[in-house]
Design an enzyme around this catalytic site. Structure first.
Site, mmCIF file in Angstrom:
data_model
loop_
_atom_site.group_PDB
_atom_site.id
_atom_site.type_symbol
_atom_site.label_atom_id
_atom_site.label_comp_id
_atom_site.label_asym_id
_atom_site.label_seq_id
_atom_site.Cartn_x
_atom_site.Cartn_y
_atom_site.Cartn_z
ATOM 1 C CG HIS A 1 -1.624 1.226 1.469
ATOM 2 N ND1 HIS A 1 -2.882 1.446 0.770
ATOM 3 C CD2 HIS A 1 -1.369 2.454 2.120
ATOM 4 C CE1 HIS A 1 -3.281 2.480 1.297
ATOM 5 N NE2 HIS A 1 -2.576 3.445 1.993
ATOM 6 C CD GLU A 2 2.037 3.616 3.647
ATOM 7 O OE1 GLU A 2 2.157 4.677 3.385
ATOM 8 O OE2 GLU A 2 0.971 3.653 4.487
ATOM 9 C CG HIS B 1 0.382 6.347 -0.418
ATOM 10 N ND1 HIS B 1 -0.590 6.819 -0.886
ATOM 11 C CD2 HIS B 1 0.347 5.641 0.718
ATOM 12 C CE1 HIS B 1 -1.655 6.510 -0.205
ATOM 13 N NE2 HIS B 1 -1.105 5.744 0.783
ATOM 14 C CD GLU C 1 -4.505 6.515 2.261
ATOM 15 O OE1 GLU C 1 -4.332 5.478 2.482
ATOM 16 O OE2 GLU C 1 -3.534 7.370 2.266
#
Length: 459
Positions: free
Chosen positions: A319-320, A323, A399
């Protein structure tokens, strides 16, 4: 007719009184709006006393109740602290607290041999006194939040001594950054001529990029996790967040070659110092299989332990990484700097308006620092509220995109379970009022994220 007469009377008032009245009116309007939203959410906390059917597979009734009570306590605290803050700010404006503090700063400078011509020196004294006042008035609220609310719900890991040491350290480091940066900014504005706003913007750009890294490393102890089950280790550091709180978190920061994904140690089931303490308290040996311990002890430890398994940590990392790959950090920096440039440009347009200074009690002088305070904090308030809401909407979109990136890496199932565990560990309440959520939540509500992941979970 009476209402229109009142409006006509208001517009017949001097400009400085109209400005002052508009600032106070908008401030209280925003406060009442925020209170209205908070009460809507508080009603959710009070009335939703059982796990909704759609959450039956996600959260057990005990965790749900703990979360509900925690959020109720936080809501009560937020109401009273917010009311105090609003009343304090109003009284400061009504009784001329800002010009008084400016005059007091001038007297201190006079004692040291600096006259009125040393405006930058007086500005630094003003900032020091203002931040000291803010720190002292905010200290009781911070103490109550940490040692009553967080302590009551099992999150606080600090002693009073550690808390005070941390507070003093933060204040000192803040002054070490704030005072030199402010003095340079004021100097640039004064010597920059007609295009000072460009030079001021470039200066703040450099400062913001450097400070993001410096502040993070000043207040957080990092270590490398020597665990070869975790990939991406070359760009991951682990924060010993458990020294302050047992909340779990992960975030990405940095740019170019100086990028980091930071995971709190409380995020890792096997690494968290809190879990090791739980094992010791339960009399259970710190072994993966727990062989030789009773089933009752194992069940007790499992229910108390926090954090994610390695596969789930990798999903959070995915997930990070999303980003980073999707350029969210860079996009946020670009938006922030475009906003900063616009604000400095408008500041250059407004700084010469004497009525702005007169509205806040500065009739015979127009200090640059006070101009920055008035324009950026008060005059731009409506614009800042709209911008904040737009950025909240954008953050939620980012997100969802980062979650989708983790799904493409085949981590949908692990991220699904990781989000549930993180919500449980942080006692997040999964039911939200739609208006409160839309206005405040920079991250989508848990159910929305899980629903987006559900269609693509890997078996």
């Amino acid at each position: 007719m009476g209402m229109w007469a009142s409006l006509d009377a208001m517009w017949e008032m001097p400009a400085e009184k109209r400005i002052f009245g508009a600032v106070l009116l908008f401030s209280w309007t925003v406060y009442l709006w925020e209170t209205f939203l908070a009460q809507r959410q508080r009603r959710i906390y009070k009335t939703t006393t059982h796990v909704p059917l759609e959450l039956g597979q996600i959260m057990d009734s005990e965790t749900f109740e703990k979360s509900r009570l925690y959020q109720l306590d936080k809501s009560t605290f937020s109401f009273w602290s917010g009311l105090y803050s609003e009343i304090e700010g109003t009284l400061i404006l009504l009784f001329g607290g800002i010009p008084y503090l400016w005059r007091l700063s001038g007297r201190f400078c006079g004692y040291a041999g600096f006259g009125p011509e040393y405006e930058i020196t007086q500005s630094l004294v003003f900032l020091l006194l203002a931040t000291l006042f803010s720190a002292l008035t905010g200290l009781p609220w911070s103490l109550y939040n940490t040692f009553v609310i967080e302590e009551k719900h099992g999150f606080n890991q600090q002693t009073l001594g550690f808390f005070m040491k941390d507070a003093v350290k933060k204040f000192i480091v803040t002054q070490c950054i704030l005072l030199p940066v402010s003095s340079l900014l004021l100097y640039i504005i004064k010597i920059g001529g007609d295009y000072f706003f460009i030079y001021a913007w470039l200066f703040t750009l450099v400062v913001s990029l450097v400070s993001k890294i410096f502040v993070s490393f000043s207040f957080t102890k990092f270590s490398w996790q020597d665990n070869y089950d975790l990939i991406f280790i070359s760009i991951t550091v682990f924060s010993l967040g458990s020294k302050r709180s047992s909340h779990s978190n992960a975030y990405f920061y940095g740019f170019f070659k100086n990028k980091r994904i930071v995971l709190f140690d409380t995020l890792l089931e096997e690494y968290s110092v809190l879990n090791k303490a739980i094992l010791e308290e339960s009399g259970m040996e710190a072994r993966k299989d727990g062989e030789g311990d009773s089933e009752e002890i194992k069940a007790n430890v499992k229910n108390k332990k926090q954090g994610c398994k390695n596969e789930e940590v990798l999903a959070v990392l995915g997930h990070e990484l999303g980003h980073w790959k999707l350029g969210h950090t860079v996009k946020n920096i670009i938006i922030s700097q475009m906003n900063s440039f616009l604000c400095f440009f408008l500041f250059a347009v407004l700084i010469g308006r004497k009525e702005l200074f007169s509205a806040f009690g500065f009739y015979n002088s127009q200090p640059t620092l006070i101009g920055l305070l008035i324009i950026f904090q008060f005059i731009f308030s409506p614009y800042n509220e709209v911008l904040s809401f737009c950025l909240t909407v954008l953050s939620r979109r980012f997100e969802f995109q980062a979650d989708a990136f983790a799904k493409k890496l085949g981590k949908a199932k692990d991220l699904y379970s990781a989000l549930i565990k993180l919500n449980k560990d942080n006692l997040g309440f999964p039911v939200s009022d739609w208006l409160f959520s839309m206005w405040h939540y920079s991250h989508p509500p848990l159910l929305e994220r899980l629903q987006a992941l559900e269609s693509s979970k890997q078996d």
